[in-house]
Design a protein around this motif. Structure first.
Motif, mmCIF file in Angstrom:
data_model
loop_
_atom_site.group_PDB
_atom_site.id
_atom_site.type_symbol
_atom_site.label_atom_id
_atom_site.label_comp_id
_atom_site.label_asym_id
_atom_site.label_seq_id
_atom_site.Cartn_x
_atom_site.Cartn_y
_atom_site.Cartn_z
ATOM 1 N N LEU A 28 0.829 -1.200 0.000
ATOM 2 C CA LEU A 28 0.000 0.000 0.000
ATOM 3 C C LEU A 28 0.871 1.261 0.000
ATOM 4 O O LEU A 28 0.535 2.261 -0.641
ATOM 5 C CB LEU A 28 -0.913 -0.009 1.228
ATOM 6 N N ALA A 29 1.997 1.212 0.709
ATOM 7 C CA ALA A 29 2.885 2.379 0.778
ATOM 8 C C ALA A 29 3.536 2.672 -0.575
ATOM 9 O O ALA A 29 3.750 3.843 -0.917
ATOM 10 C CB ALA A 29 3.958 2.153 1.837
ATOM 11 N N GLN A 118 -6.656 15.823 0.319
ATOM 12 C CA GLN A 118 -5.747 14.736 -0.032
ATOM 13 C C GLN A 118 -6.254 13.965 -1.250
ATOM 14 O O GLN A 118 -5.478 13.595 -2.147
ATOM 15 C CB GLN A 118 -5.602 13.786 1.161
ATOM 16 N N ASP A 119 -7.550 13.736 -1.304
ATOM 17 C CA ASP A 119 -8.123 12.995 -2.419
ATOM 18 C C ASP A 119 -7.958 13.764 -3.729
ATOM 19 O O ASP A 119 -7.660 13.168 -4.777
ATOM 20 C CB ASP A 119 -9.606 12.723 -2.154
ATOM 21 N N MET A 120 -8.123 15.074 -3.676
ATOM 22 C CA MET A 120 -7.961 15.885 -4.874
ATOM 23 C C MET A 120 -6.520 15.865 -5.374
ATOM 24 O O MET A 120 -6.253 15.718 -6.574
ATOM 25 C CB MET A 120 -8.405 17.322 -4.598
ATOM 26 N N ILE A 121 -5.576 15.994 -4.449
ATOM 27 C CA ILE A 121 -4.164 15.975 -4.838
ATOM 28 C C ILE A 121 -3.786 14.608 -5.406
ATOM 29 O O ILE A 121 -3.141 14.511 -6.462
ATOM 30 C CB ILE A 121 -3.269 16.326 -3.637
ATOM 31 N N ALA A 122 -4.192 13.540 -4.710
ATOM 32 C CA ALA A 122 -3.876 12.195 -5.188
ATOM 33 C C ALA A 122 -4.510 11.940 -6.551
ATOM 34 O O ALA A 122 -3.904 11.298 -7.417
ATOM 35 C CB ALA A 122 -4.350 11.155 -4.170
ATOM 36 N N GLY A 217 -10.262 8.181 0.674
ATOM 37 C CA GLY A 217 -10.861 7.022 1.321
ATOM 38 C C GLY A 217 -9.830 6.134 1.980
ATOM 39 O O GLY A 217 -10.054 5.605 3.084
ATOM 40 N N VAL A 218 -8.684 5.949 1.323
ATOM 41 C CA VAL A 218 -7.605 5.144 1.895
ATOM 42 C C VAL A 218 -7.069 5.803 3.159
ATOM 43 O O VAL A 218 -6.883 5.145 4.192
ATOM 44 C CB VAL A 218 -6.473 4.966 0.861
#
Length: 313
Positions: A28-29, A118-122, A217-218
């Motif tokens: 995952l990392a 965070q979701d937007m950046i990812a 979500g993660v």
């Protein structure tokens, strides 16, 4: 006649499972888009006039960022101030985007907003090439690069491996002692606390050492697992000192910390608590106070008994 299962069998299965979870944590990392930057949340040494952003501490060799001279020269002196995605959208970055523990924020609304950022950046990093605006003392420049599909294992910092080691060590010690004396509630509680330590440490290992962002979500799931592990650790340690080295309570009372902390955690996850400070940190503090109180009671109960006092120590 019942078959006697040797302790090594009871040790092998949990050890195998914990190693599998460690491998899953490692996967995952590294299963994240990778720019090739070592970033820091603050820029105390930035030159006057630089915009707020994220300090670029270093550029990882043989990474997408290392191939862009305008980024490579920013190591140690520049800040990353914004990202522009493949669709032309621009996202301003803030030191707050590198917060290690989102439950340190003032409210659940702030936590949810953080996960959304965070979701937007990812999402931008996964969508294709991104343009990084880097500000230097002499001005700013923009560089476009394609993030690598995976993060190299060698780029994971020492803190990641330390948390994996702590998690494995905690659960292995607990399982080893439990396997030798499975019928005792004290060893069961110790193994349970080791399980909580592993869950908490593994989850934190991923999100606290991320390069820049994780899918929302993660990140939210890992944060919840970290909190759950802390509560499970508290349940186990409270139970341990309720019965060891002297039984202060009957075994049926071991359900009390499980029910209380379990309900506390559930209410916190449902947002029924006012803030993370109450829903998470106060619960952990109360668990620690219960542990300290029980240790004091055990210290009093073992006075005059050198063997039990040594066991308590």
């Amino acid at each position: 006649m019942p078959v006697r299962i040797p302790p090594v069998v009871h040790i092998f299965i949990p050890v195998a499972v914990s190693l599998g979870l460690a491998a899953l944590t490692l996967w995952l990392a590294v299963d994240q888009r990778f720019l090739g930057l070592r970033l820091a949340a603050a820029a105390p040494n930035a030159a006057p006039g630089l915009s707020e952003g994220i300090r670029i501490d270093a550029v990882i060799p043989a990474s997408p960022a290392a191939e862009r001279p305008g980024i490579a020269v920013a190591a140690g002196i520049g800040t990353l101030v914004s990202l522009t995605g493949a669709q032309g959208e621009t996202f301003a970055l803030s030191p707050a985007d590198l917060i290690e523990e989102p439950d340190a924020l003032d409210s659940y609304a702030a936590m949810h907003a953080f996960f959304a950022r965070q979701d937007m950046i990812a999402g931008m990093l996964r969508a294709g090439p991104v343009t990084l605006e880097v500000q230097l003392p002499g001005g700013s420049r923009s560089e476009t690069l394609l993030p690598a599909p995976n993060r190299p294992v060698t780029s994971l910092p020492f803190a990641f491996w330390l948390q994996i080691a702590v998690g494995l060590g905690g659960v292995w010690i607990g399982v080893w002692i439990w396997a030798l004396r499975r019928a005792e509630w004290a060893t069961r509680c110790l193994a349970f606390s080791g399980l909580g330590l592993m869950v908490s440490a593994f989850a934190a290992a991923v999100y606290s050492t991320r390069e820049l962002a994780l899918p929302g979500g993660v990140f939210q799931t890992l944060s919840a697992l970290n909190q759950l592990g802390a509560f499970v650790f508290g349940m186990g340690m409270i139970g341990l000192f309720m019965v060891y080295p002297r039984p202060l309570f009957a075994p049926r009372w071991l359900a009390v910390p499980v029910v209380v902390l379990g309900l506390w955690f559930a209410l916190a996850q449902l947002g029924a608590m006012e803030s993370p400070a109450i829903g998470i940190h106060l619960g952990v503090i109360l668990a620690l106070l219960a542990i300290v109180t029980l240790v004091a009671l055990q210290f009093h109960a073992t006075r005059g008994d050198l063997r039990d006092r040594a066991a308590l120590s």
